[in-house]
Design an enzyme around this catalytic site. Structure first.
Site, PDB file in Angstrom:
ATOM      1  N   THR A  13     -41.184  55.935   0.245  1.00  0.00           N
ATOM      2  CA  THR A  13     -42.184  56.995   0.926  1.00  0.00           C
ATOM      3  C   THR A  13     -43.217  57.627  -0.166  1.00  0.00           C
ATOM      4  O   THR A  13     -44.089  58.163   0.520  1.00  0.00           O
ATOM      5  CB  THR A  13     -41.136  58.406   0.960  1.00  0.00           C
ATOM      6  OG1 THR A  13     -40.653  58.592  -0.367  1.00  0.00           O
ATOM      7  CG2 THR A  13     -40.340  57.937   1.999  1.00  0.00           C
ATOM      8  N   GLY A  14     -43.457  57.170  -1.297  1.00  0.00           N
ATOM      9  CA  GLY A  14     -44.768  57.703  -1.962  1.00  0.00           C
ATOM     10  C   GLY A  14     -45.796  56.741  -2.069  1.00  0.00           C
ATOM     11  O   GLY A  14     -46.104  55.896  -1.003  1.00  0.00           O
ATOM     12  N   VAL A  16     -47.133  54.518  -4.010  1.00  0.00           N
ATOM     13  CA  VAL A  16     -47.253  53.078  -4.180  1.00  0.00           C
ATOM     14  C   VAL A  16     -46.158  52.609  -3.080  1.00  0.00           C
ATOM     15  O   VAL A  16     -46.442  51.355  -2.833  1.00  0.00           O
ATOM     16  CB  VAL A  16     -46.535  52.812  -5.670  1.00  0.00           C
ATOM     17  CG1 VAL A  16     -46.065  51.347  -5.960  1.00  0.00           C
ATOM     18  CG2 VAL A  16     -47.484  53.189  -6.666  1.00  0.00           C
ATOM     19  N   SER A  41     -34.832  62.073   1.793  1.00  0.00           N
ATOM     20  CA  SER A  41     -35.274  61.216   2.697  1.00  0.00           C
ATOM     21  C   SER A  41     -34.193  60.426   3.277  1.00  0.00           C
ATOM     22  O   SER A  41     -34.412  60.133   4.218  1.00  0.00           O
ATOM     23  CB  SER A  41     -36.586  60.373   2.195  1.00  0.00           C
ATOM     24  OG  SER A  41     -37.455  61.003   1.744  1.00  0.00           O
ATOM     25  N   LEU A  85     -40.577  53.790  -7.552  1.00  0.00           N
ATOM     26  CA  LEU A  85     -39.967  55.085  -7.995  1.00  0.00           C
ATOM     27  C   LEU A  85     -40.486  56.086  -8.882  1.00  0.00           C
ATOM     28  O   LEU A  85     -41.000  55.515  -9.839  1.00  0.00           O
ATOM     29  CB  LEU A  85     -38.516  54.632  -8.403  1.00  0.00           C
ATOM     30  CG  LEU A  85     -37.164  54.172  -7.352  1.00  0.00           C
ATOM     31  CD1 LEU A  85     -36.183  53.872  -8.241  1.00  0.00           C
ATOM     32  CD2 LEU A  85     -36.833  55.482  -6.420  1.00  0.00           C
ATOM     33  N   CYS A 156     -51.620  51.379 -13.941  1.00  0.00           N
ATOM     34  CA  CYS A 156     -52.467  50.977 -13.176  1.00  0.00           C
ATOM     35  C   CYS A 156     -53.940  50.805 -13.707  1.00  0.00           C
ATOM     36  O   CYS A 156     -54.854  49.797 -13.441  1.00  0.00           O
ATOM     37  CB  CYS A 156     -52.841  51.851 -12.042  1.00  0.00           C
ATOM     38  SG  CYS A 156     -52.645  53.717 -12.444  1.00  0.00           S
ATOM     39  N   HIS A 256     -59.779  52.848  -9.652  1.00  0.00           N
ATOM     40  CA  HIS A 256     -59.974  53.504 -10.916  1.00  0.00           C
ATOM     41  C   HIS A 256     -61.234  52.639 -11.315  1.00  0.00           C
ATOM     42  O   HIS A 256     -61.338  51.565 -11.384  1.00  0.00           O
ATOM     43  CB  HIS A 256     -58.676  53.265 -11.865  1.00  0.00           C
ATOM     44  CG  HIS A 256     -57.679  53.902 -11.603  1.00  0.00           C
ATOM     45  ND1 HIS A 256     -57.506  55.125 -10.635  1.00  0.00           N
ATOM     46  CD2 HIS A 256     -56.400  53.907 -11.949  1.00  0.00           C
ATOM     47  CE1 HIS A 256     -56.196  55.607 -10.569  1.00  0.00           C
ATOM     48  NE2 HIS A 256     -55.605  54.823 -11.501  1.00  0.00           N
TER      49      HIS A 256
HETATM   50  N1  LIG Z   1     -49.854  55.728  -7.874  1.00  0.00           N
HETATM   51  C1  LIG Z   1     -50.332  54.613  -8.591  1.00  0.00           C
HETATM   52  O1  LIG Z   1     -51.493  54.228  -8.627  1.00  0.00           O
HETATM   53  C2  LIG Z   1     -49.374  54.083  -9.663  1.00  0.00           C
HETATM   54  C3  LIG Z   1     -48.018  54.606 -10.070  1.00  0.00           C
HETATM   55  N2  LIG Z   1     -47.327  53.867 -10.687  1.00  0.00           N
HETATM   56  C4  LIG Z   1     -45.926  54.320 -10.953  1.00  0.00           C
HETATM   57  O2  LIG Z   1     -45.089  53.933  -9.682  1.00  0.00           O
HETATM   58  C5  LIG Z   1     -44.095  54.833  -9.160  1.00  0.00           C
HETATM   59  C6  LIG Z   1     -44.522  55.630  -8.319  1.00  0.00           C
HETATM   60  O3  LIG Z   1     -45.594  56.150  -8.167  1.00  0.00           O
HETATM   61  P1  LIG Z   1     -46.305  57.092  -6.723  1.00  0.00           P
HETATM   62  O4  LIG Z   1     -45.808  56.440  -5.862  1.00  0.00           O
HETATM   63  O5  LIG Z   1     -47.436  57.414  -7.410  1.00  0.00           O
HETATM   64  O6  LIG Z   1     -45.136  58.351  -6.930  1.00  0.00           O
HETATM   65  P2  LIG Z   1     -44.662  59.288  -5.733  1.00  0.00           P
HETATM   66  O7  LIG Z   1     -44.255  60.694  -6.277  1.00  0.00           O
HETATM   67  O8  LIG Z   1     -45.998  59.212  -4.652  1.00  0.00           O
HETATM   68  O9  LIG Z   1     -43.507  58.896  -5.054  1.00  0.00           O
HETATM   69  C7  LIG Z   1     -42.344  58.729  -5.757  1.00  0.00           C
HETATM   70  C8  LIG Z   1     -41.133  58.053  -4.859  1.00  0.00           C
HETATM   71  O10 LIG Z   1     -40.014  58.163  -5.653  1.00  0.00           O
HETATM   72  C9  LIG Z   1     -38.927  58.657  -4.772  1.00  0.00           C
HETATM   73  N3  LIG Z   1     -37.975  59.453  -5.369  1.00  0.00           N
HETATM   74  C10 LIG Z   1     -38.200  60.970  -5.943  1.00  0.00           C
HETATM   75  N4  LIG Z   1     -37.061  61.184  -6.542  1.00  0.00           N
HETATM   76  C11 LIG Z   1     -36.103  60.273  -6.250  1.00  0.00           C
HETATM   77  C12 LIG Z   1     -34.697  60.428  -6.504  1.00  0.00           C
HETATM   78  N5  LIG Z   1     -34.295  61.495  -7.199  1.00  0.00           N
HETATM   79  N6  LIG Z   1     -34.122  59.188  -6.216  1.00  0.00           N
HETATM   80  C13 LIG Z   1     -34.613  58.062  -5.634  1.00  0.00           C
HETATM   81  N7  LIG Z   1     -35.755  58.253  -5.208  1.00  0.00           N
HETATM   82  C14 LIG Z   1     -36.643  59.371  -5.778  1.00  0.00           C
HETATM   83  C15 LIG Z   1     -39.841  59.634  -3.643  1.00  0.00           C
HETATM   84  O11 LIG Z   1     -39.045  59.825  -2.704  1.00  0.00           O
HETATM   85  P3  LIG Z   1     -39.109  61.201  -1.684  1.00  0.00           P
HETATM   86  O12 LIG Z   1     -40.214  61.227  -0.818  1.00  0.00           O
HETATM   87  O13 LIG Z   1     -37.801  61.189  -1.120  1.00  0.00           O
HETATM   88  O14 LIG Z   1     -38.977  62.244  -2.610  1.00  0.00           O
HETATM   89  C16 LIG Z   1     -40.791  58.664  -3.481  1.00  0.00           C
HETATM   90  O15 LIG Z   1     -40.694  57.695  -2.734  1.00  0.00           O
HETATM   91  C17 LIG Z   1     -44.216  55.964 -10.563  1.00  0.00           C
HETATM   92  O16 LIG Z   1     -43.180  55.652 -11.568  1.00  0.00           O
HETATM   93  C18 LIG Z   1     -45.542  55.549 -11.185  1.00  0.00           C
HETATM   94  O17 LIG Z   1     -45.864  56.213 -12.633  1.00  0.00           O
HETATM   95  C19 LIG Z   1     -47.795  52.783 -11.399  1.00  0.00           C
HETATM   96  C20 LIG Z   1     -48.801  52.354 -11.347  1.00  0.00           C
HETATM   97  C21 LIG Z   1     -49.810  52.896 -10.317  1.00  0.00           C
HETATM   98  N1  LIG Z   2     -50.731  57.693 -14.343  1.00  0.00           N
HETATM   99  C1  LIG Z   2     -51.418  56.752 -13.752  1.00  0.00           C
HETATM  100  C2  LIG Z   2     -50.545  56.223 -12.466  1.00  0.00           C
HETATM  101  C3  LIG Z   2     -49.223  55.658 -13.112  1.00  0.00           C
HETATM  102  O1  LIG Z   2     -48.091  56.456 -12.518  1.00  0.00           O
HETATM  103  O2  LIG Z   2     -49.273  55.128 -14.123  1.00  0.00           O
HETATM  104  P1  LIG Z   2     -47.804  54.797 -14.953  1.00  0.00           P
HETATM  105  O3  LIG Z   2     -46.906  54.092 -13.789  1.00  0.00           O
HETATM  106  O4  LIG Z   2     -48.154  53.881 -16.142  1.00  0.00           O
HETATM  107  O5  LIG Z   2     -47.169  56.182 -15.262  1.00  0.00           O
HETATM  108  C4  LIG Z   2     -52.544  57.317 -12.909  1.00  0.00           C
HETATM  109  O6  LIG Z   2     -52.520  58.582 -12.625  1.00  0.00           O
HETATM  110  O7  LIG Z   2     -53.447  56.850 -12.162  1.00  0.00           O
END
Ligand SMILES: NC(=O)C1=CN([C@@H]2O[C@H](COP(=O)(O)OP(=O)(O)OC[C@H]3O[C@@H](n4cnc5c(N)ncnc54)[C@H](OP(=O)(O)O)[C@@H]3O)[C@@H](O)[C@H]2O)C=CC1
Ligand SMILES: N[C@@H](CC(=O)OP(=O)(O)O)C(=O)O
Length: 365
Positions: A13-14, A16, A41, A85, A156, A256
């Site tokens: 749902t997030g 990524v 969710s 996650l 990223c 970025h």
């Molecule tokens: N955004 C980016 O550009 C980048 C992100 N990342 C990494 O990727 C990962 C995801 O980032 P991002 O998508 O931005 O984060 P978000 O906060 O947008 O999404 C987080 C996800 O984790 C789920 N989640 C939260 N709590 C729990 C739990 N207790 N059990 C299971 N699932 C859970 C959420 O579900 P729910 O909606 O149900 O709460 C949601 O699907 C992170 O580790 C981040 O550091 C890495 C590189 C780039």
């Molecule tokens: N911190 C990065 C995204 C991210 O979540 O990176 P990492 O997976 O290394 O925590 C940003 O804000 O653009």
């Protein structure tokens, strides 16, 4: 035609996770069947659980999938599981998946520094997957079941940074000193809760927690080499490369930007034209392997004086290509340039999908 491999997404749902949904819809090699997210969710249809924020519509194929909780039993039929996650929860969940024999490709930071976990930017260092190949071969020779494993995708901003460095190091030898100042999009901060409008509008936030350390450390692992016994990656030492990062959040939705400067160890340094040609000529291995998502042009060298720009250039090669502009001599180091990469495609979910395509091409899944 071979049957599609079954895929699941954790953290679906997030920020990524939503990108994974887009990239896996209608994918020729993978069929997305299982979606996992938090207990908030789980049990809901994806269309009701996800606060969809992508400019492309939610794929119809995902709308009615019931979101599962993140236990490996729900993903047992998956050939590959992608994780987006929240890092606060990713550690134990991903560990449980690996112990259950599942192949996991993760965006979370939790296991990036483990010695035997490859940290892969697929357009840069796919050869680090040899560590996984070695684990699979060892288990097979011992007559054991195929073990689970985890492959990490880099931070990223680091993904964008290392893309031009790889061909430059291959052609001109090691880099002595590297500095980068980032301008990072708000989608990088995720959706829960994400960056608030009042904080970022008409503003720049000169701090992203942990980001500078991750960039400085991960660069040394990605540009390092696999040990002779293929058990781990040998990191570049601080003597081999000095890296300094400064990270800023700006009011851009996706993409970025990084202003980088670098100095080579070898003298004389190449010319500006040699640097440009080297970047233009770079063809990533994934493209040579004919992977579906691989960029045709890995690095786009832009000559216009005001490019790259996130809104105009982030989708080059569907977000899998990296744009580099303003390549010029630097009066302090050797060169400076501006690098732009799509943070949720080549910086996150797209890299995950491309790694899975490489695993498939190598018969590793
Ligand atoms: N955004 C980016 O550009 C980048 C992100 N990342 C990494 O990727 C990962 C995801 O980032 P991002 O998508 O931005 O984060 P978000 O906060 O947008 O999404 C987080 C996800 O984790 C789920 N989640 C939260 N709590 C729990 C739990 N207790 N059990 C299971 N699932 C859970 C959420 O579900 P729910 O909606 O149900 O709460 C949601 O699907 C992170 O580790 C981040 O550091 C890495 C590189 C780039
Ligand atoms: N911190 C990065 C995204 C991210 O979540 O990176 P990492 O997976 O290394 O925590 C940003 O804000 O653009």
């Amino acid at each position: 035609m071979a049957a599609k491999k079954v895929a699941g997404v954790l953290g679906a749902t997030g920020s990524v996770g939503q990108r994974f949904i887009l990239l896996l819809a209608d994918h020729p090699d993978f069929e997305l069947r299982v979606l996992g997210a938090s207990p908030r969710s789980a049990g809901k249809k994806y269309i009701d659980a996800a606060n969809w924020k992508q400019t492309d519509l939610m794929p119809k194929s995902a709308e009615n999938i019931i979101v599962s909780d993140c236990s490996s039993a729900n993903f047992k039929d998956c050939d590959i599981v992608f994780s987006g996650l929240d890092a606060e929860y990713a550690g134990p969940i991903e560990k449980e998946f690996v112990e259950a024999g599942i192949a996991v490709i993760s965006n979370a930071k939790n296991y990036r520094r483990e010695e035997d976990v490859p940290l892969v930017v697929p357009i840069v260092n796919p050869e680090h997957l040899d560590i996984i190949q070695q684990k699979l071969d060892t288990a097979k020779e011992a007559g054991k079941q195929r073990p689970g494993f985890i492959i990490c995708i880099s931070n990223c901003s680091t993904a964008g940074l290392v893309a031009p460095l790889k061909p430059l190091v291959d052609s001109f030898g090691p880099i002595d000193t590297l500095t980068t100042t980032t301008l990072q999009a708000i989608s990088g901060a995720g959706f829960s809760p994400g960056v608030s409008g009042i904080d970022v509008l008409d503003n720049i936030i000169p701090y992203i927690g942990g980001e500078e350390d991750k960039m400085e450390w991960e660069t040394k692992k990605i540009l390092g080499s696999v040990s002779t016994d293929k058990s781990h990656v040998e990191l570049l030492t601080p003597e081999e490369i000095k890296v300094s990062a400064q990270c800023n959040r700006v009011a851009v939705s996706d993409g970025h930007t990084e202003c980088i400067a670098l100095k080579f160890k070898n003298r004389p340094a190449p010319s500006v034209e040699q640097v440009k040609q080297c970047l233009r000529d770079y063809v990533c291995d994934a493209y040579k392997m004919k992977c579906h998502s691989a960029p045709e042009q890995t690095i786009h060298v832009l000559e216009q004086s005001d490019r790259p720009q996130p809104r105009l250039d982030r989708n080059r090669d569907r977000g899998y290509g990296v744009s580099v502009g303003r390549i010029r001599e630097d009066p302090v180091l050797d060169f400076k340039m501006v690098v732009l990469s799509h943070n949720t495609i080549i910086g996150a979910a797209g890299s995950g999908v491309l790694i899975a395509e490489i695993l498939l091409a190598r018969n590793m899944i």
